[in-house]
Structure formats: C-alpha cells, structure tokens
Enzyme design. Sequence first.
Site, mmCIF file in Angstrom:
data_model
loop_
_atom_site.group_PDB
_atom_site.id
_atom_site.type_symbol
_atom_site.label_atom_id
_atom_site.label_comp_id
_atom_site.label_asym_id
_atom_site.label_seq_id
_atom_site.Cartn_x
_atom_site.Cartn_y
_atom_site.Cartn_z
ATOM 1 N N GLU A 41 0.836 -1.207 0.000
ATOM 2 C CA GLU A 41 0.000 0.000 0.000
ATOM 3 C C GLU A 41 0.867 1.251 0.000
ATOM 4 O O GLU A 41 1.825 1.354 0.776
ATOM 5 C CB GLU A 41 -0.896 -0.032 1.244
ATOM 6 N N GLY A 132 -12.827 1.555 -1.669
ATOM 7 C CA GLY A 132 -11.421 1.159 -1.742
ATOM 8 C C GLY A 132 -11.203 -0.053 -2.640
ATOM 9 O O GLY A 132 -10.145 -0.669 -2.610
ATOM 10 N N ASP A 180 -4.262 0.318 -9.712
ATOM 11 C CA ASP A 180 -5.664 -0.069 -9.930
ATOM 12 C C ASP A 180 -5.911 -0.527 -11.365
ATOM 13 O O ASP A 180 -6.537 -1.552 -11.617
ATOM 14 C CB ASP A 180 -6.594 1.106 -9.622
#
Length: 390
Positions: A41, A132, A180
């Site tokens: 992350e 998210g 993403d």
Amino acid sequence: MTGTQSKPLSPAELALLFKDRYQHSPDGVWAAPGRVNLIGEHTDYNEGFVLPFAIDRIAQVAVRLRPDRKVRLISSLAERKQVSVDLDQLHPGTMNGWTAYPLGVAWVLQQRGISVPGFDLYLDSSVPSGAGLSSSAAIECAVALALNDLTGAGLSREELVLVGQRAENEVVGAPTGILDQSASLLATEGHAVFLDCRSRAAEAVPLDLARHHLRMLVIDTKVSHAHASGGYAARRASCELGAEVCGVPALRDLSPADLPEAAGLLDEETFRRVRHVVTENARVAETVSRLATTGPASIGDLLDASHASMRDDFEISCPELDLAVGTARGNGALGARMTGGGFGGSAIAVIDVAAEATVRQAVLSAFAEADYARPDIFAVSPGAGARRVV
Ligand code: ADP
Ligand code: MG
C-alpha cells in the site's frame, strides 16, 4: 446515487437496458473488474511493488459508436439520468462527477492522437463505489478497452493502463499510480498480479484460496475515503521529501538495512512514512515468495504487519478499519489488513472457510456495539481481468 448491485447484470440484460434507452443495440459489452490489493500500500508512487488481484465484481459498459461528435452517457448508479456532451468541448476542467471517468478516457485517447467518434454508453457496476475496491479504475478500464476495440486503436493492455491512469490523474484529479488499472487490465483468474511499479513488469502469482480451504472476506466499513485527498497528497509529499533527503530517486531504492541511517537524516514523522514504504516493499516480496512455496495460509503475519505499519507509521487507517481488522483477527482470521488508499474504505481478512460465520457475526456485533454504521461483508475471489463479454 443509489446503492450498487452486488450481482453484476448479465451482458444481455445490460444490452437490453441500453436498447431501451437509446433505441438501438450496442456494438458490444465490455467488463472490467475492481480489485483488492492483497499487500503493497502506497508503494506504487514510490516506484515499488504491489500485489493486487482482480475481484469478481465488475463494471460493465455497453457502447455503440455514433457517426457524429456527440457522447451520451447513462449509469444505473447515477439514477439513470442521461448526460450529453460534445467530444470537441471536452477539457479536463469541465468534466465533473461520474462522467469524468468515461469522458476522461475518451479525452486521453484523443490527446494520444486516436480519432474517437461520438458514442452512446450505458454503465452498470457491481463494484461498490468509494469502498477502496477501485470502482473508478473499473470504469476507466472497461471504457478504455471498449473504445480501443471499437476504434481499432490497437493499444496494448499496458498502454491502456496508462490511459486510465492519466484520465484519473489529469481529468478526475486524483494523483494515483498504476496499481488499480494494472490489476483490472492485467489480472488472470486465480492469480494476483505482482507488479513492479518502476519497470511496470507484471507477473502472475498463484492465489488459489479455495484449494487451501481459505476465503477472502472484504469488510466495507462504509466510511467514505472521498474526503481523503488531502491526506493522500500529504503522504506523497512526505515520501518525495524522504527520498530527496536520503539521496535516492525513489523510496523503492531503500532497503530495510538503510533505515537506521535514514532515521538520522529525517524528522520523526517523515522517517515513519519512509519506514512504512520500505518495510511494505519487503513484505510484498516476502508474500510473493511464500505464495509460491508455502501457500496462502502462510501469509497472515505479513498482512497483520502491513496493517500495523499503515496504522502506526503511515497513519492512514481509521477507528472503523482498526476495529474490523482487530475483530477479524480476534475471531479466527489468519491475517487481516486495511486495503486501498486508506482513511476509510475496506479491510480484508483471510479466513478458513469454516470460520466465515463466526468472523462475520463478530465484526457485525463489534460495529453495532461501537455505534458504527453496519459494514458490508462479502467474500471475493481472484477473478479475470478486463474483457469483451459480447
Ligand atoms: P473507489 O475507486 O475506491 O471506488 P473513487 O473515489 O476513486 O473510489 O471512485 C468512486 C467514484 O467513481 C464515484 O464517486 C463515482 O463518481 C464513480 N463511480 C463508481 N461507480 C459508479 C457507477 N456505477 N456509476 C457511476 N459512477 C460510478
Ligand atoms: Mg478509485
């Protein structure tokens, strides 16, 4: 906006909705998944490593090209209101709301010299928005794939990743990395995508949870991360400062062995931000190695350590995420962490299939007791990447 359907419409159902509103059939239907980041992350913009997988929740677009320069857009989430725009009037500052995602993609393709004609589009998504799980990239990737196919532009999936990212950066205004869109476009079923965000090399890593009697639960806290852009930008700025002071091009270039020296160079807060990124990169590498050897049941402590690092060093968790993670772990989960950019959104927990009811009930009770909104808890499995479905 009304709630997202948890079950995707069939492509035929979407084609019918399209026909009903536009009075003609679509040229095709394209699907692109949301994603869960298993680990890694805030490492993407530090040119580091991430390990997302595509989930079995998808954005689908039915599209038909038009002979003129008009674009008409409908989303079942945005109350099925039709929005009409002229392709020649598109400028980054003028695209607002949900239409910035599909229009942003059209704008980027035009900027790249691809001739995009007008089109009619109907969007339906089963990726919850703002949780998210990257409902935004799912839309971008479905639209990018559709327009790439229909215009014969011939861009590779790797190039489409950059088209989606640029739409998100320059049109939507979210300074996100390539995580993403890479997950949505490059994933294969039953695998995670190990992505080097510097070289952009992607490698499929087996993530066969079912074979190991495991399940991945997503706990959507319903805390929207929409207000978090300031926090995100501040974290990016800290990382850039950390790299500059340590004399490296990006934090990717530091290893855990460099941390004692970095501690002497950086202020306390910047050091903790740097320590998160450096240790998180190491955890991604270790997760990849364990998935290939000892399997998914052996990665729990890495997920736990990742969460602790985000909570304490990077400070991007929130009480609801901490409660979800702590309760899942206290009730049998093998490992759990918040996933996505932070400040809200979802947590993930790897559990034995037999523990599902216990974990679900414990999390629901803990949230009720804390007087938090009821979380949405659902299982996801590593699904296929973006594709044409009709
Ligand atoms: P995330 O990507 O984590 O879901 P973002 O804030 O990046 O969160 O993207 C959410 C935005 O994407 C929403 O505010 C909305 O503009 C758009 N969006 C997501 N799903 C849909 C949908 N089904 N229809 C229209 N817009 C959507
Ligand atoms: Mg997003």
